[in-house]
Motif scaffolding. Sequence first.
Motif, PDB file in Angstrom:
ATOM      1  N   PHE A   1       0.857  -1.185   0.000  1.00 22.38           N
ATOM      2  CA  PHE A   1       0.000   0.000   0.000  1.00 22.38           C
ATOM      3  C   PHE A   1       0.895   1.238   0.000  1.00 22.38           C
ATOM      4  N   TYR A   2       0.749   2.067  -1.020  1.00 19.94           N
ATOM      5  CA  TYR A   2       1.550   3.284  -1.127  1.00 19.94           C
ATOM      6  C   TYR A   2       0.728   4.511  -0.749  1.00 19.94           C
ATOM      7  N   PHE A   3       1.376   5.427  -0.022  1.00 19.52           N
ATOM      8  CA  PHE A   3       0.769   6.682   0.404  1.00 19.52           C
ATOM      9  C   PHE A   3       1.700   7.842   0.046  1.00 19.52           C
ATOM     10  N   TYR A   4       1.122   9.046   0.048  1.00 19.76           N
ATOM     11  CA  TYR A   4       1.918  10.256  -0.145  1.00 19.76           C
ATOM     12  C   TYR A   4       1.942  11.026   1.161  1.00 19.76           C
ATOM     13  N   ASP A   5       3.151  11.369   1.611  1.00 12.21           N
ATOM     14  CA  ASP A   5       3.330  12.144   2.835  1.00 12.21           C
ATOM     15  C   ASP A   5       3.487  13.614   2.456  1.00 12.21           C
TER      16      ASP A   5
END
Length: 225
Positions: free
Chosen positions: A208-212
Motif C-alpha cells: 500500500f503506497y501513500f503520499y506524505d
Amino acid sequence: MFSKLEKWLGGVSTYYENLMRSRKELVSFNDADVRAVSERLKDISIAASYGTPVLQEIPQEIENEHPLDPKLQPLPLIAEFTCGNHLCKFYAQPEKAVKNDKYHALILNSDSNGSSPDSEKFLTAPSLPIWEELVHRNKDLNDLIKTKAPNAPWSLYKKAKNKVATSPEYSLQVGGYPQWLINDMDFRKIKKLEFLFEFKLSENCSVFYFYDPDLKESVFFKQKL
C-alpha cells in the motif's frame, strides 16, 4: 490411543466450526436498517479505480531514473497512472517483492496535470473503508451501526457496504480507501497521509503506497496473510 484422541479432537473441531457457521447464518437484519446504513455510507464513499495491468517488457535503453533491483537489473514497469495530482510509475518483480522490498519501487511526480494511458483502462467504482477503520473515519456512523446491531455491527456494515461499494477483481486499486488485508495498522500513522494505491504482489500479500505531504514523498506499508 493417539489415533483415537486425534479423531476425537477432529470431531470436536468440526462440531465447533459447524456451530460457528450456523450462528453466522442466523444473523439477520431489518431491511430498513440496512437501507438506512447504506444511505449514510453513500455520503462517505470515494471513487476508486481498479485494473489488472500486465507486466511490461523492459526496454533496451532505460532512463537514468529507472529503478534497479539488488542485482542492479532494471525493474519491470507494472503501470503508469495518475492519482489526484500525482503521476505514478510503479515498478516491481511481484514474486520477489513479497519477501524483499527492494524489488518494488515507485517514481512519483506530484503536482502533475497530465494523464497516462494505463489510467484510461481502469474501471471506476465506489470505495468504502474496512469496518475496523470506520470508527476513525466517521465515529457517528460507527456508533449508529453499533446501536442498530449491538451483537454483530461488523456484519451489518458488511451487508450495507456490499450494496454501495462492490469492487471488481483487481491487482491494482488506485485511490479510494485502503482495503487492508489484516487489521494491524495504527491509524495514527496514516491519518495525515494521502492513499495512492494498493498493488497485490500475490494472493496473500499487498503493498500500500501513500503520499506524505510533510515529507513530500511516498511511503509504503506491506501486509501478508
